[in-house]
Write an enzyme that holds these catalytic residues in place. Structure first.
Site, PDB file in Angstrom:
ATOM      1  N   GLY B  13       0.836  -1.216   0.000  1.00 50.84           N
ATOM      2  CA  GLY B  13       0.000   0.000   0.000  1.00 50.84           C
ATOM      3  C   GLY B  13       0.863   1.255   0.000  1.00 50.84           C
ATOM      4  O   GLY B  13       2.049   1.211  -0.348  1.00 50.84           O
ATOM      5  N   ASN B  14       0.266   2.380   0.393  1.00 49.48           N
ATOM      6  CA  ASN B  14       0.993   3.653   0.387  1.00 49.48           C
ATOM      7  C   ASN B  14       2.246   3.599   1.251  1.00 49.48           C
ATOM      8  O   ASN B  14       3.319   4.055   0.844  1.00 49.48           O
ATOM      9  CB  ASN B  14       0.103   4.778   0.933  1.00 49.48           C
ATOM     10  CG  ASN B  14      -1.006   5.161  -0.046  1.00 49.48           C
ATOM     11  OD1 ASN B  14      -0.937   4.838  -1.236  1.00 49.48           O
ATOM     12  ND2 ASN B  14      -2.019   5.841   0.444  1.00 49.48           N
ATOM     13  N   ILE B  15       2.104   3.041   2.463  1.00 47.09           N
ATOM     14  CA  ILE B  15       3.233   2.999   3.403  1.00 47.09           C
ATOM     15  C   ILE B  15       4.361   2.141   2.827  1.00 47.09           C
ATOM     16  O   ILE B  15       5.518   2.562   2.735  1.00 47.09           O
ATOM     17  CB  ILE B  15       2.780   2.439   4.779  1.00 47.09           C
ATOM     18  CG1 ILE B  15       1.879   3.439   5.505  1.00 47.09           C
ATOM     19  CG2 ILE B  15       3.965   2.042   5.654  1.00 47.09           C
ATOM     20  CD1 ILE B  15       2.587   4.561   6.219  1.00 47.09           C
ATOM     21  N   CYS B 127       1.508   7.714  12.459  1.00 47.91           N
ATOM     22  CA  CYS B 127       2.066   8.952  11.899  1.00 47.91           C
ATOM     23  C   CYS B 127       1.865  10.099  12.889  1.00 47.91           C
ATOM     24  O   CYS B 127       2.777  10.873  13.155  1.00 47.91           O
ATOM     25  CB  CYS B 127       1.433   9.269  10.550  1.00 47.91           C
ATOM     26  SG  CYS B 127      -0.351   9.510  10.601  1.00 47.91           S
ATOM     27  N   GLY B 161      -4.878   5.642   2.971  1.00 47.97           N
ATOM     28  CA  GLY B 161      -5.310   4.504   2.165  1.00 47.97           C
ATOM     29  C   GLY B 161      -6.325   3.655   2.906  1.00 47.97           C
ATOM     30  O   GLY B 161      -6.662   3.939   4.061  1.00 47.97           O
ATOM     31  N   THR B 164      -5.309   2.391   6.528  1.00 48.83           N
ATOM     32  CA  THR B 164      -5.400   3.429   7.561  1.00 48.83           C
ATOM     33  C   THR B 164      -6.860   3.632   7.961  1.00 48.83           C
ATOM     34  O   THR B 164      -7.199   3.737   9.144  1.00 48.83           O
ATOM     35  CB  THR B 164      -4.844   4.757   7.006  1.00 48.83           C
ATOM     36  OG1 THR B 164      -3.534   4.503   6.512  1.00 48.83           O
ATOM     37  CG2 THR B 164      -4.796   5.831   8.067  1.00 48.83           C
ATOM     38  N   ARG B 165      -7.721   3.687   6.969  1.00 44.54           N
ATOM     39  CA  ARG B 165      -9.136   3.977   7.232  1.00 44.54           C
ATOM     40  C   ARG B 165      -9.819   2.858   8.011  1.00 44.54           C
ATOM     41  O   ARG B 165     -10.652   3.114   8.869  1.00 44.54           O
ATOM     42  CB  ARG B 165      -9.856   4.218   5.908  1.00 44.54           C
ATOM     43  CG  ARG B 165      -9.469   5.527   5.294  1.00 44.54           C
ATOM     44  CD  ARG B 165      -9.855   5.595   3.832  1.00 44.54           C
ATOM     45  NE  ARG B 165      -9.451   6.868   3.285  1.00 44.54           N
ATOM     46  CZ  ARG B 165     -10.202   7.960   3.348  1.00 44.54           C
ATOM     47  NH1 ARG B 165     -11.393   7.909   3.877  1.00 44.54           N
ATOM     48  NH2 ARG B 165      -9.748   9.095   2.862  1.00 44.54           N
ATOM     49  N   ASN B 167      -8.355   0.992  10.077  1.00 43.71           N
ATOM     50  CA  ASN B 167      -7.672   0.873  11.367  1.00 43.71           C
ATOM     51  C   ASN B 167      -7.793   2.132  12.229  1.00 43.71           C
ATOM     52  O   ASN B 167      -6.927   2.405  13.042  1.00 43.71           O
ATOM     53  CB  ASN B 167      -6.186   0.605  11.130  1.00 43.71           C
ATOM     54  CG  ASN B 167      -5.893  -0.874  10.902  1.00 43.71           C
ATOM     55  OD1 ASN B 167      -6.265  -1.715  11.702  1.00 43.71           O
ATOM     56  ND2 ASN B 167      -5.246  -1.181   9.798  1.00 43.71           N
ATOM     57  N   ASN B 269       2.391  12.700   6.705  1.00 45.84           N
ATOM     58  CA  ASN B 269       2.052  11.580   7.604  1.00 45.84           C
ATOM     59  C   ASN B 269       2.772  10.306   7.171  1.00 45.84           C
ATOM     60  O   ASN B 269       3.328   9.573   7.983  1.00 45.84           O
ATOM     61  CB  ASN B 269       0.531  11.373   7.657  1.00 45.84           C
ATOM     62  CG  ASN B 269      -0.164  11.442   6.317  1.00 45.84           C
ATOM     63  OD1 ASN B 269       0.126  12.333   5.519  1.00 45.84           O
ATOM     64  ND2 ASN B 269      -1.066  10.532   6.062  1.00 45.84           N
TER      65      ASN B 269
END
Lengths: 339, 291
Positions: B13-15, B127, B161, B164-165, B167, B269
């Site tokens: 993912g993004n991270i 973050c 992403g 994150t949403r 979690n 973040n």
């Protein structure tokens, strides 16, 4: 005749008007009075919902659960409801204890473009056998197709109703009509409207929402709510009845409950004052008003400028910390100009 | 040639993808595989264009290759990390956990790097935690009478992403745990806001601390010291509102501009948690390479 479900956020949105200093006694008295009127749903708690008591948006006088227990004891007919914003509240810390305290409905709310952050919370409430609504806040900030898409997401998570909140009192009638027509075309669940009065549209927009298919309407006694206040409950109900809708509400008993609010919160009843109009025009959350006033005074800047700056930046409910940043920047610019 | 340790990134993912760009720049780490579940995802395609070996076998890519790496960055999700952590431990792989799982030792490199080097699983908190805990810690170094700490982060919607949403509760719980553990203050609260404004907003965090008698002079000094330390591994970290005492609270605000590695610069973040992870991973790698 078409039935409208009346949902009363007086003891939740009204908390903004008194810096969240609501007491158990006030909750008991209002709940016992409003319960007799036939109002279907009563919301109680901190203005930003359960788990929101904080320096950021204001510390509650009482614990959430204490207020909910007082409400529960006094609501025999009406359903007890809480507002819940993921990002402030969590399932473990806030939703579970609220359900244990006897809450019937959890309105899971988010900024109007962020529906997917409510997924776990809506599912959890449904899995436990309780009612969950999805709430899209600050709805004036997104175009209609986006709002409809977000509402469909919430419906797919299990929301049994979708509530559109005009949290800044910035909606104008045309958009309300188009939005509710489109929502009703695309959803299979109840659709509701929660209005604010910043631009004087509180009752008018609610009626337009009903005429366009909304079946749940929020109204507060004496507008008791954030900023310029909410759609006025005791006007909304008889106007709906005049228009041929049924609400199942006894007007005299409703007015008795409203009179308690008038007496109890005399000095805090919302009005459409200059700063609230600016809040509506700038499209900034009504709950910012008291913070903007206080901080603008400290930094010796014009609160109207602060509102327009925040509006330009597109701040959402929950970003109250940015008030200090904008007030600070404005004061620095002022000093820069003077020297 | 300088020697490097082998690492893997789990989660595309993004991270994970932003981490990859940063690992490729590191003089101490060599990314032997970038692991996801779907070759067609944006992250996997990005990894391919960077010439990194990729796998769509998720955790099995590690289980089936026991000698593949000494360190793994787990950028999946909290619930997955809870399942994977024992596997990494059994295989003797050091885990840098990017998820809010609360499994490993809470790590903020500006504060507790040396301590964290001794743990086989370190957690990068969140973050918001990486941005705000250093400030809260700096204030606790000056004030003994702290009653309450509250941290609020705002991030751009685009930078959050699906992981994150999904979690968001874990985000709050993990930030609060990290804050408690590192500052020693038991009464804390974390809040997060997602803002969809376009152009995207930069990541910001505010730290509010309630104390009886604020020593503003020393607080300012302590905050500016820690901010200097932060800048060493997070170049876009900046205090935008110096400590002020307002309405019975101390408030400090920081902004984080990212390096623009995978997502644009507004996604501070993403950048701050990844810069922190790289910082601790490099210290670990140096230790290993010295041996």
């Amino acid at each position: 005749m078409k039935k409208i479900i009346i949902s009363d956020p007086t003891l939740r949105d009204g908390s903004h008007a008194i810096n969240h200093q609501l007491t158990k006694e006030q909750v008991s008295k209002y709940c016992s009075a409003i319960d007799k009127s036939g109002v279907s749903i009563v919301e109680v708690g901190h203005g930003n919902g359960i788990g929101a008591s904080s320096i950021q948006v204001g510390l509650s006088k009482e614990f959430d659960i204490a207020l909910l227990e007082s409400a529960r004891e006094n609501l025999k007919e009406a359903k007890l409801c809480v507002h819940c914003i993921p990002g402030f509240a969590t399932i473990k810390k806030d939703i579970k204890p609220a359900l244990d305290a006897g809450v019937d409905i959890v309105r899971c709310a988010c900024h109007c473009t962020e529906a997917d952050i409510t997924r776990n919370h809506i599912s959890y409430v449904r899995e436990q056998g309780y009612q969950a609504y999805g709430v899209l806040m600050m709805a004036h900030m997104a175009p209609i197709d986006v709002l409809v898409g977000e509402a469909i997401k919430m419906e797919s998570y299990g929301a049994e109703a979708i509530i559109i909140m005009d949290s800044a009192g910035a909606f104008l009638p045309d958009k309300v009509q188009q939005l509710f027509t489109s929502l009703c075309d695309n959803l299979n669940v109840h659709v509701g409207y929660h209005g604010h009065n910043n631009l004087g549209m509180g009752v008018g927009n609610a009626i337009i929402a009903a005429n366009s298919g909304a079946t749940i309407l929020d109204g507060s006694a004496r507008c008791f709510g954030a900023g310029a206040g909410n759609t006025q409950l005791e006007i909304l109900v008889p106007v709906l009845e005049k228009l041929g809708y049924t609400t199942g509400i006894d007007l005299y008993k409703l007015l008795d409950a409203v009179d308690f609010i008038s007496e109890e919160f005399k000095s805090s009843i919302p009005t459409v004052n200059s700063l609230n109009i600016v809040s509506g025009l700038s499209g900034v959350f009504s709950g910012f008003t008291k913070h903007v006033l206080r901080i603008s005074k400290e930094y010796n800047v014009d609160p109207r400028d602060v509102f327009f700056r925040l509006g330009k930046r597109g701040v959402v409910a929950g970003q109250e910390d940015l008030i200090i940043e904008e007030a600070h920047n404005l004061s620095q610019e002022k000093i820069g100009k003077a020297t | 040639m300088l020697k490097k340790i082998n690492v893997m990134i789990l989660g595309s993912g993004n991270i994970g993808t932003d981490l990859l760009v940063k690992v490729l720049r590191s003089p101490y780490m060599n990314c032997t595989r970038f692991i996801g579940r779907n070759f067609s995802s944006t992250g996997m395609r990005k990894a391919s264009t960077l010439g990194v070996a990729i796998s769509d076998q998720s955790i099995n890519a590690i289980i089936n290759n026991p000698d593949c790496c000494e360190l793994v960055f787990d950028a999946t999700s909290a619930s997955y990390h809870k399942k994977y952590a024992p596997i990494f431990k059994r295989m003797g792989i050091k885990a840098i956990d990017m998820t809010p799982s609360q499994v490993g030792k809470m790590c903020v490199p500006a504060i507790n790097t040396i301590e964290c080097l001794g743990f086989d699983n370190v957690n990068m908190i969140t973050c918001g935690g990486q941005a705000s805990i250093p400030i809260a810690y700096a204030i606790t170094q000056v004030q003994q009478d702290i009653e309450y700490i509250e941290v609020v982060s705002s991030i751009s919607s685009r930078s959050a992403g699906p992981g994150t949403r999904a979690n968001i509760d874990e985000y709050i719980e993990n930030t609060e745990s990290g804050l408690k553990e590192i500052t020693g203050c038991k009464n804390v609260k974390a809040i997060i806001n997602l803002n969809p404004a376009v152009p995207c907003i930069d990541m910001q965090a505010s730290v509010c601390v309630k104390v009886k008698k604020p020593d503003m002079k020393n607080i300012s000094k302590s905050v500016s010291n820690i901010a200097e330390k932060m800048k060493k591994y997070v170049p876009g970290y900046k205090v935008i509102i110096d400590p002020v005492y307002e309405n019975g609270r101390i408030i400090v605000m920081v902004k984080v501009r990212g390096l623009g590695d995978f997502l644009p610069q507004y996604a501070g973040n993403l950048d701050i948690i990844n810069c922190a992870a790289i910082s601790i991973a490099e210290e670990y790698a140096k230790l290993k390479l010295e041996k």
